[in-house]
Every structure is written in structure tokens, then in C-alpha cells.
Design a protein around this motif. Sequence first.
Motif, PDB file in Angstrom:
ATOM      1  N   HIS A  71     -67.962  71.290  15.977  1.00  0.00           N
ATOM      2  CA  HIS A  71     -67.308  72.077  14.928  1.00  0.00           C
ATOM      3  C   HIS A  71     -65.805  72.106  15.213  1.00  0.00           C
ATOM      4  CE1 HIS A  71     -67.232  75.582  12.069  1.00  0.00           C
ATOM      5  NE2 HIS A  71     -66.254  76.016  12.850  1.00  0.00           N
ATOM      6  N   ASP A  92     -62.278  73.563  13.933  1.00  0.00           N
ATOM      7  CA  ASP A  92     -61.557  74.511  13.071  1.00  0.00           C
ATOM      8  C   ASP A  92     -60.166  73.965  12.768  1.00  0.00           C
ATOM      9  OD1 ASP A  92     -63.447  76.742  12.923  1.00  0.00           O
ATOM     10  OD2 ASP A  92     -63.086  76.954  15.070  1.00  0.00           O
ATOM     11  N   HIS A 106     -64.107  72.750   9.609  1.00  0.00           N
ATOM     12  CA  HIS A 106     -64.030  74.085   9.011  1.00  0.00           C
ATOM     13  C   HIS A 106     -62.582  74.334   8.607  1.00  0.00           C
ATOM     14  CE1 HIS A 106     -64.866  78.695   9.622  1.00  0.00           C
ATOM     15  NE2 HIS A 106     -64.529  78.397   8.385  1.00  0.00           N
ATOM     16  N   GLU A 152     -59.815  76.461   7.561  1.00  0.00           N
ATOM     17  CA  GLU A 152     -59.401  77.860   7.501  1.00  0.00           C
ATOM     18  C   GLU A 152     -57.943  77.871   7.040  1.00  0.00           C
ATOM     19  OE1 GLU A 152     -61.872  80.121  10.873  1.00  0.00           O
ATOM     20  OE2 GLU A 152     -61.209  78.135  11.436  1.00  0.00           O
ATOM     21  N   ASP A 203     -70.952  81.918  12.035  1.00  0.00           N
ATOM     22  CA  ASP A 203     -69.843  81.393  12.836  1.00  0.00           C
ATOM     23  C   ASP A 203     -68.981  82.566  13.304  1.00  0.00           C
ATOM     24  OD1 ASP A 203     -67.855  79.850  13.993  1.00  0.00           O
ATOM     25  OD2 ASP A 203     -66.931  79.254  12.089  1.00  0.00           O
TER      26      ASP A 203
HETATM   27 ZN    ZN Z   1     -65.223  77.808  12.526  1.00  0.00          ZN
END
Ligand code: ZN
Length: 217
Positions: A32, A34, A65, A67, A174
Motif C-alpha cells: 500500500h 500513500d 492511496h 490522499e 486503513d
Molecule cells: Zn493509506
Amino acid sequence: MSILSASILGCNAMFLGESIEEAEEAGADFVHVDIMDGVYVKNIAFGPKTVSDIKSFSDTKVEVHLELHNPENYVEMFDQAGADALVFQLGTTANPIRLLKEIRTRGMMAGIALNPADPWENLKHLTDYADYIIMMGVEPGFGNQVFEESVYQKVGELKEFFVSTRRDIPIGADGSVDLERAHKLKALGADWFIVGSAIFSAGSRKDQIAKFRTIIG
Ligand code: ZN
Ligand code: DX5
């Protein structure tokens, strides 16, 4: 079988490569990554080169991911970098259906993440376009924060909604997911677990991943 995604925000950057290799060997399904640009959250983390570097050195699947605001501007970039799944935060794009469709059309799994304060009902008209839903256990931006206990109820209610409407869509979590929380979340219907510190701060990452596997299936 549940999905286990190892969040490398929890890694010491000096040991990124070996940490990813260990996670993959121990049975993590995804790495994963970010992506933060310092605007949507007050932190900066990773970028497309991180993803393409991982993909060029290992066969592991990468979950990106986003953000940040306007995630639609970054879909092509992360598709070309080799992302296998792309998750964005609800409320960061004006056209979430269009974005989910584009992510799928490009062959990636499309995910939506809800902040702890977002009611799950806000997803009702999006679920048919999403491959999975992520409930943030913390406000986005940093690893190893205090887990918001209200997330349990949200996971349970969303699962009930999916069962009652005959939808088979994975629900994930998460942010500050440790072994005990994974156990509770699993019992409520979660089947996608994104874990940073609880894997990468542990003495043996392999043992820790094996423990998660026992709990989440
Ligand atoms: Zn994340
Ligand atoms: C938070 C990130 C999470 C975080 C999880 O903004 O989206 O993926 O890295 O790490 P832990 O498990 O340490 O909270």
C-alpha cells in the motif's frame, strides 16, 4: 480469503526494499503506497516513481492511496507507473462516478476511502462503480494515530447494507489496524486490511504478517 495490504508509510525508508520483499514473501497481497502532496493532508509521501520502482523489482501488487485533492489528475500517472489498485478519498473529486469508471476502464481496481467522520450512507449511489470500500480508522495523513472506535459501527452497518442489497463488495480498513482491531473488524464483516506500523514496527515482520493471516483468513 481476506486481503492484507502492507502500508509502507510504516517503513523506515532506509529499509524500504527489504521490507517490501519480506512483506511479499510472508504473504501480503498488496503493498500500500500513500500519496500525499502536503495540501489535502499536512504531510508529503511517495510518488509515481516509488510505484514504478517497486513494480520493476518485484511481482507484488501495488495499491495506491491518493490522499490529495482532484485525484482524477493523477490516474494516468499511476496507471503508467503500474498501480494495480487505486483508492481515492470521498469528497476529493466532483465526479466520483466518472473517476471510478476511468480507473476500472484502465484495468485497475477502483476503491473509495471514507474518513472517520464521513457517514457510510454517502456511498449509497457509488457502490456499484467501486471494487472495494475503505473505512479510514484515522484522519488521513500519518501512520500510527489513535483509532476512531466509531469505525466499528460503520463497518457493521455498511456490511448489513451490502448483505440486504445482495452486494458482494469488500470492506476494508486503513489506519491503526492492529491484531485486536483486525479481529473485531473481521467479525463485523471487513475483509480488506491495510496495515502499516503493526507490521513494520514489529520485531519480526514475517511473524506479524502470519498472525494477521490467522486472524483475517
Ligand atoms: Zn493509506
Ligand atoms: C494514513 C494512511 C495509512 C497509514 C496506515 O493516512 O492512509 O495507510 O499508512 O499506517 P498505520 O497502520 O501505521 O496507521
